[in-house]
Write a protein that holds these residues in place. Sequence first.
Motif, PDB file in Angstrom:
ATOM      1  N   LEU A 190      32.359  43.178  39.104  1.00 51.59           N
ATOM      2  CA  LEU A 190      33.721  43.687  38.940  1.00 51.59           C
ATOM      3  C   LEU A 190      34.303  43.151  37.640  1.00 51.59           C
ATOM      4  CD1 LEU A 190      35.205  43.248  42.527  1.00 51.59           C
ATOM      5  CD2 LEU A 190      34.224  45.305  41.514  1.00 51.59           C
ATOM      6  N   VAL A 191      34.975  44.016  36.908  1.00 53.03           N
ATOM      7  CA  VAL A 191      35.579  43.628  35.631  1.00 53.03           C
ATOM      8  C   VAL A 191      37.088  43.816  35.733  1.00 53.03           C
ATOM      9  CG1 VAL A 191      35.663  44.066  33.156  1.00 53.03           C
ATOM     10  CG2 VAL A 191      33.495  44.316  34.385  1.00 53.03           C
ATOM     11  N   GLY A 192      37.827  42.765  35.417  1.00 49.94           N
ATOM     12  CA  GLY A 192      39.285  42.856  35.503  1.00 49.94           C
ATOM     13  C   GLY A 192      39.937  41.693  34.797  1.00 49.94           C
ATOM     14  N   ASP A 193      41.194  41.459  35.106  1.00 48.09           N
ATOM     15  CA  ASP A 193      41.909  40.346  34.485  1.00 48.09           C
ATOM     16  C   ASP A 193      42.028  39.176  35.463  1.00 48.09           C
ATOM     17  OD1 ASP A 193      43.996  41.008  36.248  1.00 48.09           O
ATOM     18  OD2 ASP A 193      44.892  42.359  34.782  1.00 48.09           O
ATOM     19  N   SER A 194      42.482  38.061  34.967  1.00 43.83           N
ATOM     20  CA  SER A 194      42.568  36.846  35.786  1.00 43.83           C
ATOM     21  C   SER A 194      43.611  36.975  36.888  1.00 43.83           C
ATOM     22  CB  SER A 194      42.900  35.648  34.896  1.00 43.83           C
ATOM     23  OG  SER A 194      41.891  35.449  33.929  1.00 43.83           O
TER      24      SER A 194
END
Length: 772
Positions: free
Chosen positions: A412-416
């Motif tokens: 999964l790719v996302g922000d903190s």
Amino acid sequence: MGIKKIFPEDIKLQFTVDTPTYRVKPQPVFFGQERVENAFNIALKTEKEGYNLYVAGPEGIGKITYTKLKLHEAARKKKTPEDIFYHANFEEPQKPKFVSVPAGVGRKLAKDISRVIENLKETVVRQFESKEFEDERVRLIKKIEEEKSHILNQLKRDAESYGLATVVTPAGIQFIPIVQGKASPEFLRVPEIKAEFEKKVEMFDERFRDYMRQIRELDYQLFESLRELKEKVSRYVIDNAFYKIEEKYRYLKQVIQFLEYLKQHMSERIDIFIRWKMLEGDFLLQKAVEREIDIFRINVVVDNSRQEGAPVIYEQVPTFKTLFGYISYRAEMGILYADHMSIVAGSLFKARGGYIIFKIRDILKNPILWENLKRVIIHKKIYLSHYPVEEIFPFHVGIYPEPVPFNITVVLVGDSLMYQLLSMFDPDFNRLFKVKAEFDPVVELNETVIKKFPVLVKHIITQEKLKDVETDGLSELLRYAVELSGSRKKINTVFSHITDLLREADAICEEKFITGKTVKKVIKDRRFRLNLIEEKLRRMFAEGKLIVNIEGKKVAQVNGLSVIELGDFSFGKPSRITASSYIGEKGIINIEREVELSGPIHSKGVMILSGYVGHKYGKDTPLALSCSIAFEQSYGEVEGDSASAAELIAVLSSISEIPVRQEIAITGSIDQLGNIQPVGGIKEKVEGFYSVCKILGLNGKQRVIIPLRNFDNLVLDDEVIEAVEKGNFHIYTIDHIDDAIKLMTETDPLDFHRQVKEKLVEYYRQAIKGKK
């Protein structure tokens, strides 16, 4: 004292790039991301439950690029996963089964079976029309007919012994009476003969039933013999048709088992091929039979014949169909039908044995999709989705394909922030995604970074098909990345900013290569497009509508510095901070707080001022002080504690009545002991005050005071550095409030504090006197 004047050589960026991009080869470079590399190593080497990966970081830092690069490296070392095909389940047609075979076998097997089917369409009918088949069929029928004739003769003779004659009619075998050697139904008109006849029939009934059982047994034997003959011929034809295929795949146990299963049920349904041939010429009816023949075909849903190593799939638009696959229904008489050939696999099927990448926000847009994905990971089985057919179209004859084992690493790719929210509010998340790879948007600037910077830029311009960049252009790009980091010793690794600069520079560059001059123009033009609000505020300073004094001295008035954030642009703005002190017991009053315009951090900073005043002056004398402070001409919320040093100077100046130099602006927060602490937005604040001084008139006396610990954050524009170099503008660093007192009041701090103390004692005496 900790006062230090900043000289131009202290704040100039002392680095150059000496290799143009046309002399290096493109290569993706990721500076200072050791934590990310460590996370990927552990996730890719640990094939245990829950070791999926969450890649965190700001947009444009290269999360997807890095992820795909690392996954492809790992995938090349892994075995190519199997092909998967679905076939008909003849026992339970609504539950198709799957078979996994080595990569490349699925497609070949499907073609081979299709060729067999096409061959059977012709050979089956020829075999059943052959002379050998017909002769054997006639022989079996003749044999049974002879045995039936023999039984019927016995029946006839036995019946005659009872005075009954047998007559074969369409309704079966019937009896008529025999009188004086003659048989005729006319005798039944005589009552006496009829009564006698019925007694004889009743007496003969049991024997008659035995004869009929023998005849029915012969009929059954004929049926079974013809069936066995048909099955034998069918099996013979099918065995011949599959002989070469079985030889071809004899080393694959699962294929041989499937072919045996297929042959068995194909021989039982051999009539389908006969009907297809007999309907030749009638396209519509033959087409309908063709759909029946499709039950023998296989549906290869995952074909890895061209795959080398494990698959890496980046699902850019995840939906139920793209992720889980779907069933392609066909409409007949208002009902939706499907079979195993209707199955279309999604990316989860195709990523088996490898890796799949999603952007978390794309998945969470559909909560049902997120829940189903978690279910697949937890149960380790991929179920083919019926959504949305089963939800919106109840009239359907669905199928429920056998689930396929799940063996995929999900990334999964996302922000903190999204990672933190999922960790707190989704109980399954941390169990399923045990590894977090977080990109650092700001890393140390060192020789390795400077050396590899041209390689990074070359990679960008190669991907974007842009012009090469000269060394001075690279230096300006690197300087821009350093400015974005907010520190002279660091670099911003969100290289989408560099990409945007290069695109715009390529668009306006009229030379063969992009130079430093072009890069500077792009940066200047970009600032011009974004700084409309800043320019309007500057104009208001020039027109005197926003009041700030940059000359002379004033009591209880200090120039503080703030930063205005506009989303895509930020800039500094000086603000007058004033204080008004008098005898009382309210302490320091925050006017912004009183009118609910003070954020919690700013309110905390003002309360710290009370702590400092009490600590410094109230140990031996009670304080009888009321003092209000305010940001003048401020009509929005004030947040942050970076003005607390300026507020304290204003408060102490108001108490002592010692004037403060107006050509000085100060930023920095303080603690209760008077130490100056670092703050944010140093670049914007210094440049903001310089711009206002430039508009109102530089006189060589204006200066900015910043915390000593913010020295590395002085990444200033060339214009400001040039003004410092010429002596038109000055920058100082301090580490204690006494340093600010000395610079801003030109008074010795000890004498300054003595005067403040005397005033506070006088306030207390007046307060006591007033109470008496």
